[in-house]
Design an enzyme around this catalytic site. Sequence first.
Site, PDB file in Angstrom:
ATOM      1  N   GLU A  15     -23.890   0.713  29.623  1.00 32.47           N
ATOM      2  CA  GLU A  15     -22.911   0.749  30.708  1.00 32.47           C
ATOM      3  C   GLU A  15     -23.513   0.076  31.941  1.00 32.47           C
ATOM      4  OE1 GLU A  15     -19.807   2.090  30.596  1.00 32.47           O
ATOM      5  OE2 GLU A  15     -20.030   2.848  28.553  1.00 32.47           O
ATOM      6  N   ASP A  24      -9.309   0.909  36.801  1.00 36.55           N
ATOM      7  CA  ASP A  24      -9.407   0.752  35.358  1.00 36.55           C
ATOM      8  C   ASP A  24      -8.960  -0.656  34.991  1.00 36.55           C
ATOM      9  OD1 ASP A  24      -7.671   0.959  32.626  1.00 36.55           O
ATOM     10  OD2 ASP A  24      -9.434   2.255  32.547  1.00 36.55           O
TER      11      ASP A  24
END
Length: 113
Positions: A15, A24
Amino acid sequence: MSALAYAVSLVKRWESCRLEAYPDPATGGAPWTIGWGATGPGIVKGVKWTQAQADERLAQDVTRFLKGVQSAVKKPATDAQTGAMTSLAYNIGAKAFASSTLLRKFNAGDVAG
């Protein structure tokens, strides 16, 4: 290395960490995300964190997912295996992990599967 340390290192490996909230990518909005993938109340457009805040939230979130993994795993697992499963649960969500093929196979004794 503990299962928690394995999981944190794997999440950080795969990540990215962003210190300013971003929408998002799929929706262009909710849920807003920050740090190592944190979402939830208070994470909205304009929020900024320090690296220490992002790392602390990651530790809290991974600890929560680790507890869920430990309760779902019915066979003995090494710290590395538990850490890897926790990283997966962090990525796909606890509900998806609980119904995953990986968990089903591991609990059936099919570690290679």
